[in-house]
Write an enzyme that holds these catalytic residues in place. Structure first.
Site, PDB file in Angstrom:
ATOM      1  CG  ASN A 177      35.516  30.294  49.110  1.00  0.00           C
ATOM      2  OD1 ASN A 177      35.614  31.323  49.814  1.00  0.00           O
ATOM      3  ND2 ASN A 177      36.178  30.274  48.006  1.00  0.00           N
TER       4      ASN A 177
ATOM      5  NE  ARG B   2      39.795  32.447  49.530  1.00  0.00           N
ATOM      6  CZ  ARG B   2      39.250  33.230  48.375  1.00  0.00           C
ATOM      7  NH1 ARG B   2      38.164  33.164  48.173  1.00  0.00           N
ATOM      8  NH2 ARG B   2      40.046  34.382  48.032  1.00  0.00           N
TER       9      ARG B   2
ATOM     10  CG  HIS C 270      43.957  36.352  44.904  1.00  0.00           C
ATOM     11  ND1 HIS C 270      44.119  37.167  44.034  1.00  0.00           N
ATOM     12  CD2 HIS C 270      42.495  35.988  45.165  1.00  0.00           C
ATOM     13  CE1 HIS C 270      42.905  37.952  44.117  1.00  0.00           C
ATOM     14  NE2 HIS C 270      41.915  37.368  44.413  1.00  0.00           N
TER      15      HIS C 270
ATOM     16  NE  ARG D  77      38.589  43.804  45.440  1.00  0.00           N
ATOM     17  CZ  ARG D  77      38.971  42.803  45.720  1.00  0.00           C
ATOM     18  NH1 ARG D  77      40.173  42.430  46.086  1.00  0.00           N
ATOM     19  NH2 ARG D  77      38.131  41.557  45.600  1.00  0.00           N
TER      20      ARG D  77
ATOM     21  CD  GLU E  32      40.644  30.375  44.620  1.00  0.00           C
ATOM     22  OE1 GLU E  32      39.639  30.547  44.268  1.00  0.00           O
ATOM     23  OE2 GLU E  32      41.380  31.358  45.442  1.00  0.00           O
TER      24      GLU E  32
END
Ligand code: ADP
Length: 399
Positions: A7, A97, A185, A246, A386
């Site tokens: 990742n 990923r 996501h 963010r 994940e």
């Protein structure tokens, strides 16, 4: 089968090695080896953390470039105290990923030159992420040679969004040029949906679910018949919920105002919205919810209230898209750990018959249903996995 998952991000990289045999376990297995490299701690240095053979090793190395550092990280698979394989050729497949798959990839794919070219081309949509992902693929080519590599896309799960849910109401030619809502996501939302069905012992295709991935980045998704039908992130991971640093959705007029009145450059606006907004921007304390909670200032309280307000209203929108709700899932750093955020969020939906068991909510639940027995909607806390989801995709493709 030994599956390595990578990742790769621009400021950190995580990797792990699974050893899988048939049949695959129901619960996520522990990896044989886990590693992380972080370039944010100190300029010119990289912090390397490895966990394997019951040992945890941490060292700061001189960082030349990210590709070389990645090679050093991969060496710890077959060398020193963390050695778990004799030779790198024991790795059967490597899964990556990949943040942006654009309109090209609706599912995972074996990586070849065309896939690499497409990932590079899509860097115009994800300039911070896709180049780092590509570098990860190239680092594997350098260190493990011809091992089969698989790309698992964060956008792929949301490729089932209808045109109405994915287009922006701007001139249609921009939609044709790829300016649309992609959602992100996806690996986590899909994993959580599958895991929710498993924990509830129900068929995923019979469920209406909302998954809330609340980490540094935050997004929620509406999932019906196992497919994503709506989500809060859009063209970039900037849209939607308020996040750590963010902004989430704001009136685009604010951007125009900053540029016109204050002569902000594109780079300055980008930095303001991605790195200086969200919990950090409002509280002035931190992008980490724990620190914002502990600060107990007027602005930190306002930051938390805004975060909750936006989360609730987005969940409301997802309920409307789903036309119903069987279960809501909380996952990632905040979703898994903050009983307060879960409690305050769920409070708004009591009218739906959604009732939290506060005792279970406070008891650090992992992969558990924390709804009261009388609740009409189930509430799950799921530890997102994940890497395990990527490993399963590799397993499926490799077989
Ligand atoms: P990322 O999106 O980078 O993968 P994580 O999913 O690890 O991030 O989430 C990180 C965030 O989780 C932290 O910034 C912090 O705000 C939050 N978090 C972690 N533990 C707790 C906790 N015990 N209480 C509240 N928030 C927490």
């Amino acid at each position: 089968m030994k599956i390595l998952v990578l990742n790769a991000g621009s400021s950190s990289q995580k990797s792990c090695l699974y050893e899988l045999t048939e049949p695959l376990p129901n619960d996520p297995p522990a990896p044989l080896w886990e590693a992380q490299i972080d370039w944010t701690a100190q300029a010119g240095k990289a912090l390397l953390k490895i966990k394997a053979n019951g040992k945890k090793i941490e060292q700061t190395i001189d960082s030349s470039d990210q590709a070389t550092d990645t090679l050093q990280l991969l060496k710890t698979l077959s060398e020193g105290d963390t050695k778990v394989i004799q030779h790198s050729n024991e790795v059967d497949v490597v899964g990556h990923r990949i943040v942006h798959g654009g309109q090209s990839y609706r599912q995972s794919v074996r990586i070849d030159q065309t896939v690499k070219d497409t990932i590079a081309d899509l860097a115009r949509f994800a300039p911070l992420h896709n180049p780092a992902n590509l570098q990860g693929i190239e680092a594997i080519e350098q260190s493990l040679g011809n091992v089969p590599q698989v790309a698992v896309f964060d956008t792929a799960f949301h490729s089932t969004l209808s045109a109405a849910a994915s287009l922006y109401p701007i001139p249609y030619e921009w939609y044709e040029k790829g300016v649309q809502r992609y959602g992100f996501h996806g690996i986590s939302h899909q994993y959580c949906a599958n895991r929710a069905a498993q924990l509830l012992e129900q068929d995923l295709h019979s469920l209406k679910l909302i998954t809330c991935h609340l980490g540094n980045g935050c997004s929620s998704a509406a999932i019906r018949n196992g497919q994503s039908i709506d989500t809060t992130m859009g063209f970039t991971p900037l849209e939607g919920l308020m996040m750590g640093s963010r902004s989430g959705s704001i009136d685009p007029g604010v951007v125009l105002y900053l540029m016109r009145e204050d002569h902000y450059s594109i780079d300055e606006v980008e930095k303001l919205l991605n790195k200086q907004s969200g919990l950090l921007g409002v509280s002035g304390v931190s992008s980490d919810l724990r620190q914002v909670v502990n600060a107990e200032t007027e602005r930190s309280t306002l930051a938390i209230e805004t975060y909750i307000h936006r989360l609730r209203s987005n969940i409301g929108a997802m309920i409307a898209s789903l036309e119903g709700l069987d279960a809501i899932v909380f996952t990632a750093g905040v979703g898994e750990n903050s009983a307060m955020i879960r409690s305050r969020t769920c409070e708004a939906f009591r009218w739906l018959g959604l009732e939290l068991d506060e005792g279970k909510n406070q008891a650090s639940p992992v992969d558990q249903n924390i709804a009261a027995l009388s609740s009409k909607v189930q509430i799950l806390v799921i530890h997102t996995e994940e890497d395990w989801a990527i490993a399963q995709e590799c397993w499926k493709l490799a077989r």
